[in-house]
Design an enzyme around this catalytic site. Structure first.
Site, PDB file in Angstrom:
ATOM      1  N   ILE A 272     -13.418   2.490   8.322  1.00  0.00           N
ATOM      2  CA  ILE A 272     -14.625   2.014   7.641  1.00  0.00           C
ATOM      3  C   ILE A 272     -15.680   3.114   7.836  1.00  0.00           C
ATOM      4  O   ILE A 272     -16.038   3.430   8.981  1.00  0.00           O
ATOM      5  CB  ILE A 272     -15.153   0.700   8.272  1.00  0.00           C
ATOM      6  CG1 ILE A 272     -14.044  -0.353   8.347  1.00  0.00           C
ATOM      7  CG2 ILE A 272     -16.375   0.188   7.522  1.00  0.00           C
ATOM      8  CD1 ILE A 272     -13.523  -0.837   7.010  1.00  0.00           C
TER       9      ILE A 272
ATOM     10  N   ASN B 290     -16.150 -10.195  22.964  1.00  0.00           N
ATOM     11  CA  ASN B 290     -16.483 -10.018  24.384  1.00  0.00           C
ATOM     12  C   ASN B 290     -16.695 -11.379  25.027  1.00  0.00           C
ATOM     13  O   ASN B 290     -17.394 -12.230  24.471  1.00  0.00           O
ATOM     14  CB  ASN B 290     -17.755  -9.176  24.517  1.00  0.00           C
ATOM     15  CG  ASN B 290     -17.581  -7.819  23.838  1.00  0.00           C
ATOM     16  OD1 ASN B 290     -16.513  -7.240  23.887  1.00  0.00           O
ATOM     17  ND2 ASN B 290     -18.622  -7.361  23.182  1.00  0.00           N
TER      18      ASN B 290
ATOM     19  N   ARG C 173     -18.113 -12.004  27.936  1.00  0.00           N
ATOM     20  CA  ARG C 173     -19.115 -11.919  29.028  1.00  0.00           C
ATOM     21  C   ARG C 173     -20.505 -12.011  28.441  1.00  0.00           C
ATOM     22  O   ARG C 173     -20.664 -11.904  27.213  1.00  0.00           O
ATOM     23  CB  ARG C 173     -18.949 -10.552  29.709  1.00  0.00           C
ATOM     24  CG  ARG C 173     -19.315  -9.432  28.754  1.00  0.00           C
ATOM     25  CD  ARG C 173     -19.203  -8.032  29.336  1.00  0.00           C
ATOM     26  NE  ARG C 173     -19.749  -7.057  28.419  1.00  0.00           N
ATOM     27  CZ  ARG C 173     -19.071  -6.510  27.398  1.00  0.00           C
ATOM     28  NH1 ARG C 173     -17.821  -6.864  27.185  1.00  0.00           N
ATOM     29  NH2 ARG C 173     -19.639  -5.644  26.585  1.00  0.00           N
TER      30      ARG C 173
ATOM     31  N   VAL D 147     -25.485  -6.902  27.887  1.00  0.00           N
ATOM     32  CA  VAL D 147     -26.743  -6.265  28.318  1.00  0.00           C
ATOM     33  C   VAL D 147     -27.886  -6.717  27.414  1.00  0.00           C
ATOM     34  O   VAL D 147     -28.961  -7.077  27.868  1.00  0.00           O
ATOM     35  CB  VAL D 147     -26.622  -4.719  28.262  1.00  0.00           C
ATOM     36  CG1 VAL D 147     -27.973  -4.071  28.477  1.00  0.00           C
ATOM     37  CG2 VAL D 147     -25.601  -4.221  29.272  1.00  0.00           C
TER      38      VAL D 147
END
Ligand code: MV4
Length: 446
Positions: A203, A290, A292, A295
């Site tokens: 892409i 993800n 988790r 940040v």
């Protein structure tokens, strides 16, 4: 509800979790390496246990020491933060075996989403848009060559155990395929002890737009809008914002629905992020999931007035989620302040902070663990603060960011503050006209 949570992390995210625990009336246990003995998360926690010497391998990644700390302090849950053991299936499993609640994904979920080819195959089953390419792992180079012809150049070779760009190669023509195949597998083997590769259509000039999701134990999920994380340098995010300047209401609705479908199909429990690549025609494709907290979670918290760490703890304690989808009511930008020198190839600049003045005022949030006199150890990630501005419009959020960066004083070390200040004056950035290629053309020289 948990009585005592051990935070298996350090720095600003450890402080972030301790703060929410305090507001929830939950006792906290900090763990720290010898290098972090003077760190603020140690001072703010109710209890603190030294888990080893400076190197992460001997401390923050040492599962036996962390479990021992949880046992001697009688913690009933562990929050892993991000990085370190936050997506380590073995750690999640060992917590379960010790009757300690891991505030994160199950070992099975971590393995399922951690193996990129499996994650993608799962998303194809779920009907989530994925980049055309190989059906799973590539068996051999001849299979690779045949696939590339079918997919059509340019193609992207990716390591199944990878993420963050490791073991990834863009290939524009067949003559370059074999070298790319070999070098990608060598890199992946070295980094992950696994050289399984898969292939996708490349892409070109994509944006990285991720959707925050929350799943409950009943198999229901909701989304909390997007974050545009396209401005990255060597796969390290530098600044993020919500809403994405590239977003439309239609695209947000489609991407939000796709992210919820992904979460519900895998019965995802807890706070997670579905990452997408978005091309110039606003077609979007699943990239990674993800399991988790990330940040950049504060910008989502700021625009919908929502405590994501609290949500993580509540879901882990079995409390069901509100189930509402959220649309951004404000605009929020995060600049990651790293102890790096942007005038010298962003090389690390650890050391003692001899003077510190933090910006403030309406719409300013700073998540940081540093204080005047604090010495930044060289052993860990270079991020020392997150400066977040929130306003009614993107223009106001940018103006606020400029004012806050001008006010921000950190002496004794180099930081990326000058980079962010220059970024806020960049015409392409201000016009929202940026993709993941942005940093290739950005220079600190006038
Ligand atoms: C891609 C891509 C273009 N085409 N896949 C980078 C690491 C991992 N998150 C996947 N990445 C990419 N996958 C296809 N088929 C371009 C990237 C990419 C990228 C993606 C998001 C944010 C920054 C990036 C920087 C370089 C490459």
């Amino acid at each position: 509800m948990f009585k005592k949570i051990l935070i298996a992390n350090r720095g600003e995210i450890a402080l972030r979790v301790i703060r929410t625990c305090k507001e929830m009336g939950i006792q906290t246990v900090a763990v720290y390496s010898i290098a972090d003995a003077e760190s603020i998360h140690v001072k703010f926690a109710d209890e603190a246990v030294c888990i080893g010497p400076a190197p992460s391998f001997d401390s923050y990644l040492r599962i036996s020491n962390i479990i021992a700390a949880a046992e001697i302090t009688n913690a009933d849950a562990i929050h892993p933060g991000y990085g370190f053991l936050s997506e380590n299936a073995k750690f999640s499993k060992i917590c379960d075996e010790h009757g300690i609640k891991f505030i994160g994904a199950s070992p099975e979920m971590i393995n399922k989403m951690g193996d990129k080819a499996t994650a993608k195959a799962t998303m194809i089953e779920a009907g989530v848009p994925c980049v055309p390419g190989s059906e799973g792992i590539i068996e051999s180079f001849s299979h690779c060559k045949k696939l590339a012809k079918e997919v059509g150049y340019p193609v992207m070779l990716k390591a199944s155990a990878g993420g963050g760009g490791k073991g990834m190669r863009a290939v524009w023509k067949e003559a370059d395929l074999e070298d790319a195949w070999n070098s990608a597998r060598v890199e992946s083997k070295a980094a992950f002890a696994n050289d399984d590769m898969y292939m996708e259509k490349l892409i070109e000039e994509p944006r990285h737009i991720e959707i925050q999701i929350v799943g409950d134990s009943k198999g229901r999920a909701c989304h909390l809008s997007e974050r545009d994380c396209s401005i990255q340098r060597r796969h390290q995010k530098l600044t993020e914002e919500v809403p994405s300047p590239f977003m439309t209401d239609k695209l947000r609705d489609e991407m939000g629905k796709a992210a919820v479908k992904a979460a519900e199909y895998i019965k995802y429990e807890g706070v997670g992020t579905v990452e997408f690549l978005v091309d110039k025609n606003r077609k979007f494709y699943f990239m990674e999931m993800n399991t988790r907290i990330q940040v950049e979670h504060p910008i989502t918290e700021q625009v919908i007035d929502y405590d994501l760490i609290r949500e993580q703890i509540m879901v882990a304690a079995g409390v069901k989620i509100s189930g509402k989808n959220y649309m951004p009511q404000l605009h929020s930008i995060e600049c990651r302040i790293n102890a790096e020198d942007p005038f010298n190839d962003f090389r690390p600049s650890p050391g003692k902070i001899t003077n510190l003045h933090l910006p403030g005022g309406h719409g300013i949030r700073i998540d940081t663990h540093v204080y005047s006199g604090y010495t930044i150890p060289p052993n860990y990630d270079s991020m020392i603060a997150k400066l977040i501005t929130t306003a009614q419009t993107r223009e106001e959020a940018i103006d606020k960011m400029k004012r806050a960066l001008d006010e921000f004083v950190i002496e004794g070390i180099k930081t990326t503050i000058p980079f962010h200040r220059k970024l806020m004056d960049s015409q392409d950035y201000v016009e929202g006209n940026y993709t993941t290629k942005f940093m290739e053309d950005f220079s600190m020289e006038d």
